[in-house]
Design a protein around this motif. Structure first.
Motif, mmCIF file in Angstrom:
data_model
loop_
_atom_site.group_PDB
_atom_site.id
_atom_site.type_symbol
_atom_site.label_atom_id
_atom_site.label_comp_id
_atom_site.label_asym_id
_atom_site.label_seq_id
_atom_site.Cartn_x
_atom_site.Cartn_y
_atom_site.Cartn_z
ATOM 1 N N TRP A 1 0.804 -1.222 0.000
ATOM 2 C CA TRP A 1 0.000 0.000 0.000
ATOM 3 C C TRP A 1 0.842 1.278 0.000
ATOM 4 O O TRP A 1 0.319 2.369 -0.146
ATOM 5 C CB TRP A 1 -0.928 0.009 1.221
ATOM 6 C CG TRP A 1 -0.198 -0.351 2.499
ATOM 7 C CD1 TRP A 1 -0.102 -1.594 3.060
ATOM 8 C CD2 TRP A 1 0.558 0.527 3.331
ATOM 9 N NE1 TRP A 1 0.674 -1.544 4.197
ATOM 10 C CE2 TRP A 1 1.082 -0.237 4.381
ATOM 11 C CE3 TRP A 1 0.840 1.892 3.296
ATOM 12 C CZ2 TRP A 1 1.878 0.292 5.378
ATOM 13 C CZ3 TRP A 1 1.633 2.432 4.296
ATOM 14 C CH2 TRP A 1 2.145 1.627 5.316
ATOM 15 N N GLY B 1 -4.742 -5.680 8.624
ATOM 16 C CA GLY B 1 -5.224 -4.491 7.909
ATOM 17 C C GLY B 1 -4.697 -4.457 6.478
ATOM 18 O O GLY B 1 -5.415 -4.093 5.540
ATOM 19 N N GLU C 1 -6.397 -7.119 4.353
ATOM 20 C CA GLU C 1 -7.784 -6.732 4.038
ATOM 21 C C GLU C 1 -7.873 -5.402 3.288
ATOM 22 O O GLU C 1 -8.987 -4.907 3.074
ATOM 23 C CB GLU C 1 -8.605 -6.693 5.335
ATOM 24 C CG GLU C 1 -8.747 -8.094 5.935
ATOM 25 C CD GLU C 1 -9.530 -8.118 7.247
ATOM 26 O OE1 GLU C 1 -9.741 -7.034 7.838
ATOM 27 O OE2 GLU C 1 -9.914 -9.234 7.660
ATOM 28 N N ARG D 1 -7.121 -2.393 4.238
ATOM 29 C CA ARG D 1 -7.703 -1.325 5.062
ATOM 30 C C ARG D 1 -6.747 -0.188 5.371
ATOM 31 O O ARG D 1 -7.114 0.734 6.094
ATOM 32 C CB ARG D 1 -8.217 -1.920 6.380
ATOM 33 C CG ARG D 1 -9.566 -2.624 6.256
ATOM 34 C CD ARG D 1 -10.167 -2.954 7.609
ATOM 35 N NE ARG D 1 -9.619 -4.195 8.166
ATOM 36 C CZ ARG D 1 -8.806 -4.242 9.217
ATOM 37 N NH1 ARG D 1 -8.424 -3.141 9.826
ATOM 38 N NH2 ARG D 1 -8.374 -5.417 9.658
ATOM 39 N N LYS E 1 -5.028 3.141 4.745
ATOM 40 C CA LYS E 1 -5.330 4.305 3.882
ATOM 41 C C LYS E 1 -4.261 5.372 4.110
ATOM 42 O O LYS E 1 -3.907 5.677 5.245
ATOM 43 C CB LYS E 1 -6.710 4.875 4.227
ATOM 44 C CG LYS E 1 -7.868 3.923 3.898
ATOM 45 C CD LYS E 1 -8.217 3.923 2.412
ATOM 46 C CE LYS E 1 -9.179 2.803 2.023
ATOM 47 N NZ LYS E 1 -8.556 1.469 1.889
#
Ligand code: AMP
Ligand code: GLY
Length: 413
Positions: free
Chosen positions: A226, A405, A408, A410, A412
């Motif tokens: 991410w 996290g 999944e 999640r 951000k």
């Protein structure tokens, strides 16, 4: 190459496994080590924070390279003493280790180097602390100035608790709260050249959902799918290169491992802290994915030849580590409990000891770092938690949500 590794935690077990797997390392000793390290290294009983004792052992063993794991020996001057004997050492001098040893020093270097970080005040009295808390507002971030094994920081909305921590510590740094996901970036450096390792994420709080007190770290994973693509380049340019230049300018070049703890804030990556050594437990996942030989990398940093090293190679897939801690960690960890199921590959020893009767027992707060790799993060997670299931330790504490996290989607920015 003959290598002596200093330290006794999970990070050192991971470093020992990496060093032992490097064909150029023909002899590996560790001091003081632990029962996990003992499986791949010859152990020596010395006090790791005693510079003269470490230097004498390095001479006795005819070591070509000493690798210092923890911060306390570095701050005590172990690297200086080893280098004074003409032996290469991976780890900064005592003067350069102040980047970790004093939060106020680190902030001063960051300011001089123009590094993005939280606004802060160094305070030595309750009055000064009160003014800084007024100025910066809640959530309050109050940091003990000196070394505190990852437990010197209080982040709280409770003004009285913030004031109490400042009073308990005496000298503190009070700083602006930084929001955003945290990243640990490790940079191997010889003082000039800088080789970034793979960014990892650590879980500092004791309990699931980031509840409970701060700890030394309860788990970690890598890679960070991410994270922005330009993260590493940006941190090298904005933070690492200016910091290394400022340390050279001061006549105290920093060599070894510069650990950059970052918050990825809406205004970009900002430094939360510098450490002068590999992070624990992030090292366990980063080294699980490193394919290049570890001994050659650390030796190049220690001998000023990092610029000549070929680019690092990394394994495909992901790695995760779940810390198994003892009852009452981090306050007053209970020790001496028998551990079963820990003598299997992937179970890295942190606070363990061998009892006279041969049983493996807990000997510290963070007892094991249970580490696994997989084709992706979900697979690595499943493998690590399957290993955790096989461990028996009375009163054990571990988080069940390490890397959840990220799996999944999640997280951000
Ligand atoms: P440190 O010992 O400086 O790494 O701090 C321990 C933990 O406290 C960090 O990993 C963060 O979770 C938190 N922390 C420290 N400084 C800040 C800050 N300025 N803003 C928000 N959280 C922080
Ligand atoms: N995992 C955080 C540290 O090593 O300081």
């Amino acid at each position: 190459m003959r290598v002596l590794l200093i330290g006794s935690g999970g990070r050192e077990h991971a470093l020992a496994l990496g060093l032992a797997a490097d064909p150029s390392v023909e002899f590996l000793a560790a001091a003081p080590g632990n029962p996990g390290v003992a499986q791949v290294a010859e152990l020596h009983e010395i006090t790791a924070t005693d510079p003269a004792a470490v230097a004498a052992l390095a001479v006795e063993l005819a070591a070509d390279l000493v690798v210092v794991g923890p911060e306390a020996p570095l701050v005590a001057g172990v690297a200086d003493a080893v280098r004074a004997k003409g032996i290469a050492c991976f780890g900064p001098s005592a003067a350069a280790a102040q980047l970790e040893g004093s939060k106020a020093f680190a902030k001063d270097v960051m300011a001089a180097a123009g590094v993005p970080t939280a606004r802060s005040y160094a305070c030595t009295s309750p009055d000064e602390a009160g003014r800084a808390l007024d100025e910066l507002g809640a959530p309050y971030v109050v940091k003990n100035d000196g070394l505190a094994a990852g437990k010197g920081v209080v982040v709280t909305d409770d003004r009285a608790a913030a004031e109490q921590h400042a009073a308990d510590c005496g000298t503190v740094v009070i700083e602006e709260y930084l929001s955003g996901p945290e990243v640990s970036l490790f940079v191997v450096t010889d003082g000039t050249a800088a080789v970034p390792l793979m960014p990892a994420q650590d879980f500092k709080r004791l309990a699931d959902g980031d509840a409970g007190p701060n700890t030394g770290g309860m788990g970690a994973y890598a890679p960070l799918d991410w994270a922005p693509d330009d993260l590493v380049d940006r941190v090298l340019t904005e933070t690492v290169e200016p910091t290394l230049a400022e340390m050279r300018r001061r006549g105290t070049p920093f060599s070894g491992l510069l650990y950059v703890g970052l918050a990825l804030t809406p205004d970009g990556p900002k430094v939360i802290e510098f450490n002068a050594r590999f992070g624990d437990p992030e090292t366990q996942v980063v080294l699980a994915l490193l394919e290049s030989p570890l001994g050659s990398l650390l030796n190049a940093a220690a001998t000023g030849t990092l610029a000549q090293l070929p680019p690092l190679r990394w394994r495909e897939g992901a790695a995760i580590t779940v810390v198994v801690a003892s009852q009452n960690y981090p306050a007053t960890p209970r020790t001496g409990d028998v551990i079963d199921g820990a003598e299997v590959p992937g179970v890295i020893h942190a606070g363990t000891a061998r009892r006279a009767d041969g049983a493996l027992v807990s000997a510290g707060g963070r007892v094991l770092s249970v580490t696994a790799t997989g084709s992706d993060l979900a697979a690595a997670r499943a493998a690590a938690y399957a290993l955790v299931d096989g461990v028996r330790l009375d009163g054990a504490q571990f988080r069940t949500d390490i890397a959840l996290g990220a799996v999944e989607g999640r997280i951000k920015l």
